[in-house]
Design a protein around this motif. Structure first.
Motif, PDB file in Angstrom:
ATOM      1  N   HIS A   1      -2.309   0.853  -0.530  1.00  0.00           N
ATOM      2  CA  HIS A   1      -0.856   0.652  -0.521  1.00  0.00           C
ATOM      3  C   HIS A   1      -0.518  -0.631  -1.275  1.00  0.00           C
TER       4      HIS A   1
ATOM      5  N   LEU B   1      -5.431   3.591   8.197  1.00  0.00           N
ATOM      6  CA  LEU B   1      -4.296   2.785   7.750  1.00  0.00           C
ATOM      7  C   LEU B   1      -4.754   1.406   7.295  1.00  0.00           C
TER       8      LEU B   1
ATOM      9  N   ILE C   1      -2.457  -1.117   5.508  1.00  0.00           N
ATOM     10  CA  ILE C   1      -1.382  -1.107   6.504  1.00  0.00           C
ATOM     11  C   ILE C   1      -1.971  -1.466   7.859  1.00  0.00           C
TER      12      ILE C   1
ATOM     13  N   ALA D   1      -2.302  -1.725  11.908  1.00  0.00           N
ATOM     14  CA  ALA D   1      -1.991  -0.764  12.971  1.00  0.00           C
ATOM     15  C   ALA D   1      -2.522  -1.266  14.297  1.00  0.00           C
TER      16      ALA D   1
ATOM     17  N   VAL E   1      -0.976   9.801   7.887  1.00  0.00           N
ATOM     18  CA  VAL E   1      -0.852   8.689   6.940  1.00  0.00           C
ATOM     19  C   VAL E   1       0.324   8.939   6.001  1.00  0.00           C
TER      20      VAL E   1
ATOM     21  N   GLU F   1       3.540   6.542   5.604  1.00  0.00           N
ATOM     22  CA  GLU F   1       3.906   5.952   4.321  1.00  0.00           C
ATOM     23  C   GLU F   1       5.368   6.263   3.990  1.00  0.00           C
TER      24      GLU F   1
END
Length: 345
Positions: A28, A180, A185, A187, A246, A250
């Motif tokens: 990401h 993630l 990301i 989590a 996921v 996103e």
């Protein structure tokens, strides 16, 4: 070709991370995209997975260096006065390919011209030039103001790239959290949000509910966030499949305006998918399902460039049988939906 005046600006953009069907991951990335005449410049490049050099996760010193380069306050990094406009989102290595352009001053104006795809020290305009893009002439005051704002602390507030997973700390939430984190990301897993301080709740960009979470528990979590003054999207998982979850997360974390998302709409039945895109782009559709032995099955059902507008894409009935989900990915955008099947009779 003479360079015509165009407006210049910057806008937050996202390269969505993913856990792909073959097990690969893509990271990401948040970045500032160049907006030319009101439209993201990246959207004019239909099949490009890339980010600008103005990424949110680079150190301030490197950001300053990138901005100074675009303002022509430092030497061009490539021969011929060429600068990287978009590069590889994974490693930023020129060998992976990059969109470059010549940037020069003309009086008080800045001109971007001779856009090209470049993988080495020198660009070959005859074979790899983007002949339909540019040249652009930007008024100096507007151009300098947009870029200087990044160094003055006037950047758009960064999105909250952390999610709270509500459910028991069992296999699926743990696998989802690990996936993630792999793509960048954060989590955390909790059974509820009652004991989470308000300051911590404000750090989350989305809440994800497990399939076993009751409506009463969901309401309690929503109240906790409301009491903390936090308005975040709530994600109800479509299926116990990590790549699908996921994709949903996103999409929930993408706070950009709808007009700057390449994927505008996705629906799916057992016969076909309806996909709407806002600009020409490569779209990949992947079908996911869980078989009778609880194994995840994935199949790519479409991969091609679509023109702006709505498209109907036939689906292989075998790929979307039973309880299936469809994930659509385009550069910077992702959507996931459950496949609807006609009721018998």
């Amino acid at each position: 070709m003479a360079a015509q005046y165009a407006s210049f600006g910057l806008a937050p953009a996202t390269r969505a991370g993913a856990v792909l069907a073959d097990g690969d991951v893509q990271v990401h990335r948040d970045f500032m995209d160049f907006v030319v005449d009101g439209h993201p410049l990246l959207f004019r490049l239909s099949d490009l997975d890339a980010v600008s050099p103005l990424a949110s996760d680079i150190p301030p010193a490197i950001l300053t260096e990138q901005v100074r380069g675009l303002l022509l306050e430092s030497d061009a990094p490539l021969p011929g006065g060429r600068y990287v406009i978009y590069g590889c989102p994974e490693c930023a290595d020129l060998a992976c390919g990059a969109v470059t352009a010549v940037i020069q001053r003309d009086g008080d104006d800045f001109v971007w011209r001779d856009f090209a795809w470049q993988t080495g020290e020198h660009a070959d305009l005859a074979f790899n030039g983007y002949h339909g893009i540019g040249p652009y002439r930007f008024a100096g005051a507007e151009y300098r103001a947009a870029l200087a704002a990044l160094l003055d602390g006037d950047r758009t507030a960064p999105a909250r790239r952390r999610v709270l997973l509500i459910g028991a700390r069992v296999a699926l939430p743990a696998r989802l959290a690990a996936a993630l984190r792999t793509i960048g990301i954060g989590a955390d897993i909790a059974e509820d949000a009652a004991a989470v301080p308000a300051d911590e709740l404000r750090a989350y960009g989305a809440v994800v509910f497990g399939t076993a979470v009751t409506e009463e528990q969901r309401s309690a979590v929503r109240r906790s966030f409301a009491d903390a003054g936090v308005d975040v999207p709530h994600v109800d998982g479509l299926a116990p499949i990590v790549p699908v979850l996921v994709a949903q997360i996103e999409h929930a974390l993408d706070g950009g305006p709808d007009g700057r998302r390449r994927l505008a709409r996705l629906t799916a039945t057992g016969a076909a998918a309806e996909v709407e895109v806002t600009s020409a782009c490569r779209v990949r559709l992947t079908a996911y399902r869980v078989d009778r032995l609880h194994r995840t099955r994935a199949q790519d059902v479409f991969d091609g460039v679509l023109e702006p507008g709505a498209h109907r894409i036939a689906l292989d009935a075998g790929a979307v049988k039973g309880r299936s989900c469809l994930v659509a990915r385009a550069p910077g955008s992702v959507l996931a939906v459950a496949v609807r099947h006609r009721e018998p009779g």
